[in-house]
Design a protein around this motif. Structure first.
Motif, PDB file in Angstrom:
ATOM      1  N   TYR A  96     -21.891   2.865 -21.097  1.00 37.27           N
ATOM      2  CA  TYR A  96     -20.698   2.326 -21.732  1.00 37.27           C
ATOM      3  C   TYR A  96     -19.784   3.382 -22.332  1.00 37.27           C
ATOM      4  O   TYR A  96     -18.624   3.120 -22.584  1.00 37.27           O
ATOM      5  CB  TYR A  96     -21.092   1.291 -22.778  1.00 37.27           C
ATOM      6  CG  TYR A  96     -21.892   0.188 -22.150  1.00 37.27           C
ATOM      7  CD1 TYR A  96     -21.334  -0.591 -21.143  1.00 37.27           C
ATOM      8  CD2 TYR A  96     -23.205  -0.047 -22.505  1.00 37.27           C
ATOM      9  CE1 TYR A  96     -22.065  -1.586 -20.531  1.00 37.27           C
ATOM     10  CE2 TYR A  96     -23.940  -1.048 -21.900  1.00 37.27           C
ATOM     11  CZ  TYR A  96     -23.361  -1.819 -20.913  1.00 37.27           C
ATOM     12  OH  TYR A  96     -24.085  -2.798 -20.300  1.00 37.27           O
ATOM     13  N   LEU A  97     -20.298   4.559 -22.548  1.00 42.85           N
ATOM     14  CA  LEU A  97     -19.484   5.615 -23.130  1.00 42.85           C
ATOM     15  C   LEU A  97     -18.427   6.113 -22.155  1.00 42.85           C
ATOM     16  O   LEU A  97     -17.265   6.270 -22.520  1.00 42.85           O
ATOM     17  CB  LEU A  97     -20.395   6.778 -23.548  1.00 42.85           C
ATOM     18  CG  LEU A  97     -19.950   7.631 -24.695  1.00 42.85           C
ATOM     19  CD1 LEU A  97     -19.961   6.840 -25.976  1.00 42.85           C
ATOM     20  CD2 LEU A  97     -20.861   8.822 -24.839  1.00 42.85           C
ATOM     21  N   VAL A  98     -18.815   6.324 -20.922  1.00 45.96           N
ATOM     22  CA  VAL A  98     -17.905   6.896 -19.939  1.00 45.96           C
ATOM     23  C   VAL A  98     -16.674   6.018 -19.703  1.00 45.96           C
ATOM     24  O   VAL A  98     -15.545   6.504 -19.766  1.00 45.96           O
ATOM     25  CB  VAL A  98     -18.653   7.224 -18.626  1.00 45.96           C
ATOM     26  CG1 VAL A  98     -17.703   7.698 -17.551  1.00 45.96           C
ATOM     27  CG2 VAL A  98     -19.726   8.271 -18.889  1.00 45.96           C
ATOM     28  N   PRO A  99     -16.824   4.693 -19.452  1.00 46.00           N
ATOM     29  CA  PRO A  99     -15.616   3.888 -19.237  1.00 46.00           C
ATOM     30  C   PRO A  99     -14.693   3.848 -20.451  1.00 46.00           C
ATOM     31  O   PRO A  99     -13.470   3.923 -20.309  1.00 46.00           O
ATOM     32  CB  PRO A  99     -16.148   2.484 -18.938  1.00 46.00           C
ATOM     33  CG  PRO A  99     -17.556   2.662 -18.560  1.00 46.00           C
ATOM     34  CD  PRO A  99     -18.035   3.911 -19.220  1.00 46.00           C
ATOM     35  N   ILE A 100     -15.272   3.773 -21.647  1.00 46.26           N
ATOM     36  CA  ILE A 100     -14.428   3.675 -22.831  1.00 46.26           C
ATOM     37  C   ILE A 100     -13.741   5.000 -23.130  1.00 46.26           C
ATOM     38  O   ILE A 100     -12.639   5.028 -23.672  1.00 46.26           O
ATOM     39  CB  ILE A 100     -15.238   3.136 -24.026  1.00 46.26           C
ATOM     40  CG1 ILE A 100     -15.655   1.686 -23.725  1.00 46.26           C
ATOM     41  CG2 ILE A 100     -14.447   3.184 -25.303  1.00 46.26           C
ATOM     42  CD1 ILE A 100     -16.528   1.038 -24.767  1.00 46.26           C
TER      43      ILE A 100
END
Length: 190
Positions: A96-100
């Motif tokens: 979830y870190l990468v997309p946000i």
């Protein structure tokens, strides 16, 4: 057990490293004088709202962890066959870190899509009581373990210390029906 509001606070705090990375990614708004002036006077509305939200989310994160460190233990429980959990925390963060992090703070559609993703993740996190998926626990020297009864243990003990305390009645705080907080200072006499 902890309330829904506190689980929301723990969800918000689980993204604290993301808030720091987003600030670093958009540091130009803070170090360039004319952009900073526009930011604090809300002349750049979207970036101003974005940084205001980041500050609020960061404060909620800090407050949630402080409460976790101060919350009293109110039950006694014993555990057996304690072992480390798999790398669920790393999977959670990376997924979830990468997309946000791809957020463009001056683009309304980017902000709305990321707000939707953040809200959806929050709903799943709170509804399923995934409070143990929080990288801040590691920063504050808490580890995540699982017992033989599939009870999740959040503790500042290491695995060896917990193994020694297996089958002992420990002072715990039940965070959910199968999630327990165990702190050393609450069990010093054992």
């Amino acid at each position: 057990m902890v309330t829904v509001y506190y689980r929301i606070g723990l969800y918000v705090s689980s993204f604290f490293p993301l808030y720091v990375l987003l600030i670093l990614d958009n540091i130009k708004y803070l170090i360039e004088l004319d952009k900073f002036k526009r930011l604090i006077t809300f002349k750049s509305l979207l970036p101003s709202l974005f940084f205001t939200c980041l500050i609020i989310l960061s404060l909620i994160s800090i407050f949630s962890v402080i409460v976790l460190k101060k919350i009293s233990h109110n039950e006694r429980y014993s555990f057996n066959d304690v072992k480390r959990t798999q790398d669920n925390l790393l999977s959670y963060v990376v997924t979830y870190l990468v997309p946000i992090l791809s957020i463009k703070i001056a683009d309304l559609s980017s902000l709305l899509v990321n707000l939707g993703l953040f809200s959806l993740l929050g709903f799943i996190y709170v509804k399923n009581s995934l409070v143990y998926l929080n990288p801040l626990f590691l920063f504050f020297r808490y580890n995540i373990f699982i017992s033989g009864e599939d009870k999740i243990i959040i503790s500042n003990y290491n695995i060896n210390q917990l193994k020694i305390l297996e089958n002992e009645k420990l002072n715990v705080r039940k965070l959910n029906y199968n999630i327990f907080l165990i702190r050393k200072n609450e069990n010093d006499k054992i």
